[in-house]
Design a protein around this motif. Structure first.
Motif, PDB file in Angstrom:
ATOM      1  N   GLN A 433       0.799  -1.474  -0.435  1.00 31.03           N
ATOM      2  CA  GLN A 433      -0.060  -0.040   0.001  1.00 31.03           C
ATOM      3  C   GLN A 433       0.827   1.298  -0.009  1.00 31.03           C
ATOM      4  O   GLN A 433       1.878   1.555   0.803  1.00 31.03           O
ATOM      5  N   GLY A 435       0.155   5.327   0.022  1.00 35.32           N
ATOM      6  CA  GLY A 435      -0.052   6.832  -0.299  1.00 35.32           C
ATOM      7  C   GLY A 435      -0.187   7.822   0.672  1.00 35.32           C
ATOM      8  O   GLY A 435       0.830   8.027   1.326  1.00 35.32           O
ATOM      9  N   ALA A 456      -4.893  10.137  -1.562  1.00 32.95           N
ATOM     10  CA  ALA A 456      -4.082   9.659  -1.997  1.00 32.95           C
ATOM     11  C   ALA A 456      -4.115   8.269  -2.025  1.00 32.95           C
ATOM     12  O   ALA A 456      -3.711   7.876  -0.609  1.00 32.95           O
ATOM     13  N   ASN A 458      -2.945   4.031  -3.398  1.00 35.89           N
ATOM     14  CA  ASN A 458      -2.647   2.782  -4.164  1.00 35.89           C
ATOM     15  C   ASN A 458      -2.578   1.468  -3.715  1.00 35.89           C
ATOM     16  O   ASN A 458      -1.930   0.916  -2.273  1.00 35.89           O
ATOM     17  N   LYS A 460      -2.121  -2.538  -4.403  1.00 36.55           N
ATOM     18  CA  LYS A 460      -1.245  -3.437  -5.565  1.00 36.55           C
ATOM     19  C   LYS A 460      -1.384  -4.815  -4.920  1.00 36.55           C
ATOM     20  O   LYS A 460      -0.766  -4.953  -3.221  1.00 36.55           O
ATOM     21  N   THR A 467      -5.060  -4.591  -8.381  1.00 35.87           N
ATOM     22  CA  THR A 467      -4.847  -3.556  -8.362  1.00 35.87           C
ATOM     23  C   THR A 467      -6.100  -2.911  -7.641  1.00 35.87           C
ATOM     24  O   THR A 467      -7.530  -3.450  -7.905  1.00 35.87           O
ATOM     25  N   SER A 468      -6.138  -1.671  -6.196  1.00 35.67           N
ATOM     26  CA  SER A 468      -7.334  -0.883  -5.981  1.00 35.67           C
ATOM     27  C   SER A 468      -6.102   0.514  -6.405  1.00 35.67           C
ATOM     28  O   SER A 468      -5.644   0.433  -5.675  1.00 35.67           O
ATOM     29  N   ASN A 469      -7.713   1.812  -6.332  1.00 36.68           N
ATOM     30  CA  ASN A 469      -7.031   3.128  -5.974  1.00 36.68           C
ATOM     31  C   ASN A 469      -8.551   3.948  -5.294  1.00 36.68           C
ATOM     32  O   ASN A 469      -9.123   3.259  -5.339  1.00 36.68           O
ATOM     33  N   HIS A 470      -7.625   4.066  -4.981  1.00 37.05           N
ATOM     34  CA  HIS A 470      -9.083   5.633  -3.933  1.00 37.05           C
ATOM     35  C   HIS A 470      -8.438   7.341  -3.662  1.00 37.05           C
ATOM     36  O   HIS A 470      -7.369   7.513  -3.643  1.00 37.05           O
ATOM     37  N   ARG A 471      -9.258   7.756  -3.880  1.00 35.84           N
ATOM     38  CA  ARG A 471      -8.910   9.482  -4.467  1.00 35.84           C
ATOM     39  C   ARG A 471     -10.477   9.687  -3.461  1.00 35.84           C
ATOM     40  O   ARG A 471     -11.346   9.535  -4.015  1.00 35.84           O
ATOM     41  N   GLY A 496     -12.431   6.331  -7.702  1.00 35.06           N
ATOM     42  CA  GLY A 496     -11.628   4.729  -7.020  1.00 35.06           C
ATOM     43  C   GLY A 496     -12.298   3.580  -7.468  1.00 35.06           C
ATOM     44  O   GLY A 496     -12.864   3.957  -8.268  1.00 35.06           O
TER      45      GLY A 496
END
Length: 518
Positions: A433, A435, A456, A458, A460, A467-471, A496
Motif C-alpha cells: 500500500q 498513500g 490518495a 494505491n 496492489k 490493484t485498487s486505488n482511492h482518491r 476509486g
C-alpha cells in the motif's frame, strides 16, 4: 454485540473505583450533531449502479473526563443514526457507533499502576474496496470492531542498581464479520533496566510471553478454537559516548507458534542501535540487525522548530490485524498539532483542548495517512514507513504525510476461508500500500476555518495482478457561532476502483453540519 460492548467498559470502571477518591470532580459534557448530506452515490456502488439521495444523520454522544495526580480518565462516545430519502439503499446502514476511552491510574504509589483502553470503531474489511471518506453511513467494505485492553503492572526500584517492571495484559477484539469473530489475549512481560549506578554503561533485559485464543468459523456453521502464542527475550547494552549520543547492541530470541507456511518461525535476534538527541527539539533512534525472518531495521526521527514539526518512522515486525487494533501504528493528528502549538501554548492541558477544538473545526481526521488494517486472522511480516510534516504560518496550518506498507503473510491462508471465501483466498496473501494525505487550513477570522483535504492511496497484490486505488478531495468551511456551537459546510468528491472485479465508483456530495455541546 451490545453485551460485549458494555463489558468493554468494565476494566475502566474497575480501575476508576480502585484508583480515584470519591470527592474528585467529573466533567460530563453531552454532545449532539445533525448533518444533512446530498450524495449522487450514497452507497459508493459501482458507477452504473449509483443511486443518489439525501441522508439525515443525528449523532447524540457525550464526553467524560477526570484527571488528578493519581488518575487520568477520558471517554468519548457517539451514536450515529441515519435516515434516507426514498428508503435505505443497499450498502448503506441504519446506525453506527464510536467509542474511545483511556485510563491511566496509580493504584499504589511507587508500586502498582494500571493502564486500560476500550474502543469501538468502523474498519475497512479489505484494502481492495471503497474506503471511508467522511461518509460514515456507507456499509460497503466496512465492519464494526470492538476492543478493550486492561494492563496492571508492578514497578520496583532495586536501590541505585536497577528498576524493574512486571506487567500483565488482558485484551479482547471482536468484529461483526462472521469470518473474524472473537479473540482473547493474555500477555505477561518483565523488564529490568539499569539504575543511576551505571553512568557511561547501561543495560536492560526483557522477557515476554503472549497467548491468543481465537474463535474461527468452520464450513457448515459453528466455530472452532485456535490458540497461537509468541515469546521473546532480549538484552540491550548501551554506552553513553556523549550526553547527546548513545550507542548500543542487542541480542535475544523470538519464537512464534502459529500455522505457518513453512520455514523458521523462531530464531536469534541481534544487532546494533544508536540514539542521538542533539537538543530538546530533535531526536533520532535507529537500529539495524537480524531476526528470524531476515534483516531488520528501525528508524524514528523527530524534529520541531517554532513553526514546523517533522516525523519519520520505519519499522518491520511480525504483526496481525488484532494487534494493530489494540496498538495502532498510525501517526496521531493530535500529537502532530500538539507539538506544533507548543511554542504558542505552553500549558499542556490548555494546549490539548486547543488541539481538539482545532481538529473538530477544521474537519481533520484523527490520524494522518496510514495503511488500511484490513481484516485477517493471519500473521504477517509488516514493513512500514510513515513520514509527516506540519507547519504553521500566521493564518494557515498545513499537514502532509506519506506512507508505504508491505505485508507478507507468514501463516496459512485457510484461517481466512470464512472471511474471504474459497475464490478470494489469495486476496490478502502479500500486499503493498502506498498513500499520501495533504491538508491546508486557513483562518480568515477568529471564528472561521476553511480546510482543503486530499487523500490518495494505491493498493496492489504481490501475488497476482489485482490493484485498487482511492482518491478523495474535501473542502470544508467551518464557523464557531459560540464556544459550544459550530456549523460547517463540506463539498466532497470521491473516486476509486475495487480490486475485486475492477469496479469503479465515484461520488459527489455536499453536506451541512451543526454540532453543539451542552
Amino acid at each position: 454485540m451490545a453485551k460485549r460492548s458494555r463489558l468493554a467498559l468494565l476494566p475502566l470502571a474497575a480501575g476508576l473505583a480502585a484508583a480515584f477518591p470519591a470527592h474528585a470532580a467529573w466533567d460530563f459534557t453531552p454532545l449532539a450533531a445533525a448533518r444533512v448530506t446530498y450524495s449522487d452515490n450514497v452507497a459508493l456502488a459501482q458507477d452504473d449502479r449509483a443511486q443518489s439521495g439525501m441522508v439525515l444523520q443525528l449523532t447524540p454522544g457525550f464526553q467524560l473526563l477526570n484527571r488528578s495526580q493519581r488518575f487520568d480518565f477520558s471517554l468519548d462516545y457517539a451514536l450515529n443514526l441515519y435516515e434516507y430519502s426514498g428508503g435505505r439503499r443497499s450498502g448503506a446502514q441504519r446506525h453506527s457507533q464510536d467509542l474511545n476511552s483511556r485510563l491511566k491510574a496509580r493504584l499504589v504509589e511507587d508500586l502498582l499502576y494500571m493502564d486500560a483502553q476500550a474502543g469501538i470503531h468502523q474498519q475497512a474489511t479489505s484494502a481492495f474496496g471503497p474506503q471511508q471518506s467522511n461518509n460514515d453511513y456507507v456499509r460497503t467494505n466496512r465492519n464494526e470492531v470492538r476492543s478493550y485492553r486492561v494492563s496492571p503492572y508492578l514497578v520496583h526500584r532495586f536501590g541505585a542498581f536497577a528498576n524493574g517492571e512486571l506487567r500483565y495484559s488482558h485484551d479482547t477484539v471482536s468484529t461483526d464479520n462472521v469470518g473474524m469473530r472473537n479473540s482473547d489475549g493474555n500477555t505477561i512481560s518483565a523488564r529490568l533496566s539499569s539504575g543511576p549506578t551505571f553512568r557511561r554503561f547501561g543495560w536492560d533485559a526483557s522477557a515476554m510471553r503472549s497467548v491468543i485464543e481465537e474463535e474461527l468459523p468452520v464450513t457448515g456453521g459453528g466455530t472452532r478454537g485456535q490458540s497461537t502464542s509468541s515469546k521473546a527475550a532480549n538484552l540491550n547494552l548501551r554506552y553513553a559516548a556523549t550526553q547527546q549520543l548513545n550507542i548500543g547492541m542487542f541480542g535475544g530470541y523470538d519464537d512464534y507458534d502459529y500455522s505457518g507456511l513453512g520455514g523458521a518461525q523462531s530464531g536469534a535476534a541481534y544487532g546494533a542501535n544508536v540514539t542521538w538527541t542533539p537538543s530538546a527539539r530533535t531526536s533520532l533512534q535507529a537500529s539495524a540487525g537480524h531476526r528470524f525472518y531476515g534483516p531488520s531495521y528501525s528508524l524514528a526521527l523527530q524534529h520541531r522548530s517554532r513553526g514546523t514539526v517533522w516525523n519519520i518512522v520505519y519499522s518491520d515486525s511480525v504483526s496481525s490485524t488484532r494487534s494493530q487494533f489494540l496498538l495502532p501504528q498510525a501517526i496521531s493528528t493530535a500529537t502532530m498539532l500538539d507539538n506544533l502549538f507548543r511554542a504558542q501554548i505552553p500549558d499542556p492541558l490548555v494546549r490539548a483542548a486547543a488541539v481538539q477544538a482545532y481538529i473538530q473545526s477544521a474537519g481533520l481526521p484523527p490520524s494522518l495517512a496510514t495503511s488500511v488494517n484490513f481484516l485477517s486472522n493471519r500473521y504477517s511480516l509488516q514493513k512500514q514507513l510513515n513520514a509527516s510534516v506540519a507547519w504553521q504560518l500566521a493564518r494557515t496550518t498545513s499537514l502532509f504525510s506519506v506512507f508505504k506498507t508491505r505485508r507478507e503473510m507468514l501463516s496459512s491462508q485457510q484461517v481466512d476461508s470464512a472471511l474471504l471465501g474459497s475464490s478470494l483466498l489469495s486476496l490478502n496473501d502479500n500486499t503493498e500500500q502506498l498513500g499520501a494525505m495533504a491538508s491546508i487550513s486557513y483562518r480568515p477570522g477568529a471564528q472561521t476555518v476553511a480546510t482543503l483535504i486530499g487523500n490518495a492511496m494505491n493498493v496492489k497484490s504481490l501475488s497476482d495482478a489485482r490493484t485498487s486505488n482511492h482518491r478523495d478531495l474535501r473542502l470544508n468551511l467551518s464557523r464557531n457561532y459560540s464556544s459550544r456551537t459550530t456549523g460547517s459546510v463540506e463539498l466532497r468528491r470521491v473516486r476509486g476502483s475495487s480490486g475485486v472485479g475492477g469496479q469503479k465508483y465515484t461520488e459527489n456530495a455536499v453536506s451541512a453540519t451543526l454540532s453543539t455541546k451542552f
